[in-house]
Design an enzyme around this catalytic site. Sequence first.
Site, PDB file in Angstrom:
ATOM      1  N   GLY A 329       0.819  -1.202   0.000  1.00 26.94           N
ATOM      2  CA  GLY A 329       0.000   0.000   0.000  1.00 26.94           C
ATOM      3  C   GLY A 329       0.855   1.255   0.000  1.00 26.94           C
ATOM      4  O   GLY A 329       1.971   1.279  -0.538  1.00 26.94           O
ATOM      5  N   SER A 330       0.370   2.294   0.659  1.00 20.62           N
ATOM      6  CA  SER A 330       0.954   3.637   0.499  1.00 20.62           C
ATOM      7  C   SER A 330       2.322   3.826   1.125  1.00 20.62           C
ATOM      8  O   SER A 330       2.949   4.868   0.905  1.00 20.62           O
ATOM      9  CB  SER A 330      -0.015   4.681   1.054  1.00 20.62           C
ATOM     10  OG  SER A 330      -1.190   4.720   0.273  1.00 20.62           O
TER      11      SER A 330
END
Length: 727
Positions: A329-330
């Site tokens: 993810g981020s």
Amino acid sequence: MMKKNVRRIPNRRVTQNAKIFGGVLLGAMILVTLGLGIRLFIIASGSVDGHNLNDATRQAFMAKQIVPANRGRIFDASGNVLAENTTVYDMYAVLDKKVLRTKDPKTGKYVAGSGHVEDKALTAEKLSQVIDMSKSEILKRLEKKAYQVEFISTKGQASKNLSIAQYEKIKAMNLPGINFTPHAARSYPEDSTASHLIGMTKSNQDTQTGQMVQSGLMGIEAAENSTLAGKNGIKQYDGQKENTKGSQTVQNGNDVYLTLDNNLQNTLETRMDDLFATTKAESAVGVLMEAKTGRIVAATQRPNFNPNDKNDSPKLWTNLLDQGPFEPGSTMKGITLAAAIDTGKWQPNDTYQSGTLLIDGKKVVDAFGQNQGVLTYREGFWRSSNVAFAKVEQKLGATTWRQYLEKFRFLQSTHSGLSNELAGNISFDYPIDQANTAYGQGISVTPLQMLQAYSAIANDGKEIKPYFVDKVVNPATGAVVEQGKTVEVARPIKASTAKQVRKYMIDVVNQKTGTAKEFDLRKYGYQIAAKTGTAQISQGGQYLQGLNNAIHSVMVLAPEKNPKYIFYLAVQQPKVFPDPTIQITMNKVFQPLMLQALNSSDSAVKSKTTKQTVPNVVGQSIQDATDTMTQAGFRTAVVGSIGNVTAQSLLPEQKSLTNQLVILKAKGNTHLPDMTGWSLTDAQAFADAAGFKLSWTGSGYVTSQSIAKDQLVVNTSQVAITLKEKQ
């Protein structure tokens, strides 16, 4: 009238047969004697059937004895034992009534365990007090018609791998017919601590000795198996004399010292227990690494297991540090940002439309499809916008972006010292795939790869390999035969790039809309750099929806200017959210661990007994509560001065570090304690509890305070302290 004696005359045919039989028997005896004589003559010549009897005779007086090697131990960095050798016992019961009890000729007492089981009901009752099996189940086994039985229940082999303590308890019962077979085993004094990292062993029969030996099954036990196992020795004898030329000295296994810090590991374990219990997550992994060296000082995962409990098989065999790649993810956006800055493609003040971006008809959406209007790219970073970083990847170009992924050494093993490390994978064929990887979807990584990559950002461009083995020591001589060391594996970005990335990571913490604002440590005197991540989980080619179907993570560099530590935590599929945000829950793991690491405070006292149970002193008088805490091994400070204790800063019954500060609350005025020697963390915690404002200069430990000990402090009070590092 009496009968006269009659003399019987032998039958002539019978007499003739007896003579024939005697002649045959005599002839047979002569032939056997002749054959034996010939055989003895051949033996005397020294050879029979092609075998040299002189060699055979010599071999009969020679013997070979195998000397089994002892397996080496595993320690943490401070020398606390994490794995060592022990003996376990398999128990069985003899039921055959023909087996009688025997007496010791010296004492005249019955030999313990000899004979057969006599009183089955009593035996079942006694054994049920020690082994994990009910009296009725044991009795069923004892009622069987068999020579001997073991005790198998629905829970497993209740009579297998009994500890020394269990063995001694049963032995002391002196039960007829109850016997034991001992064999070597492995003991883990810290139970489930770092269980997947330390690993476990399995028992195998040594082909040379016939004895049961331990070999590594997972973790360090497997990765360092050849080092720990050693080599068997051989003692060769000619008759009663040892043949030194044919003998080989046993080489006991070497001891392995890990990089784990006992105090930091204990804190991480305790906090992870709370996180896992409250979130009921599918899994979680947390790790703390020294940024400059690559030493892993604390690491654990959930669910874990206790290797001492043979019935506690790991629910999750995978070591999440290196064998369970997942989409990050981020947290990947920090790497994308580094590539953009390094290539001159980062324009922080340029703007874009947030919300949704179409690439070849496929959607890239920000979290929950939120349209936050027109944002700058800098704001897009601290808000963690997927659209912003899909656009950044397009500016970089797929070829350049893929090159940076390889420069940061993703998609390959870190070679950190664990077995079967996985490299991860990537979907990179189409523009939408390429854009997805820029914000951490469509690429799978391991926590070790993430730590290694972010070490380049922490160390001004120098990428450092994580490692677990501090040193390998010969137990006989104390000599260090192998030394763990810092290894620089790459320089993917310029030093100036790394510094800029850290500056932008400050925004993620300090800005009101930053996704890592919950991890802020500024009130404790530390500016950190961080990046959070929320990755959807792919299943059957589709991404699952909802926060409870995501992997929530955070990467932290602390302090920002010259990072000492890199922290990474990932929580997969939490079923319960005990706090308003998952970041608040994760911070309950991060904050105490990182402050302890940064401060090296008195709360992290190096002690053999590092964890104590916090007593419940609520309702006690201030003096009694203080005495109770002191006896339990904790320091105290009191907010208030009258009545009984109404609250305590550490929850009752939890495990906490010896000598940690516990703040007790009562009614009435608060008088300032002597804070000399306190860490900034302790001083700030007391100031927060009492409600006054604290300011400070320097770093380290309190050496002076502007308001003297025992002076009254109120909400408007301002206390200044001076800090200095210990020599």
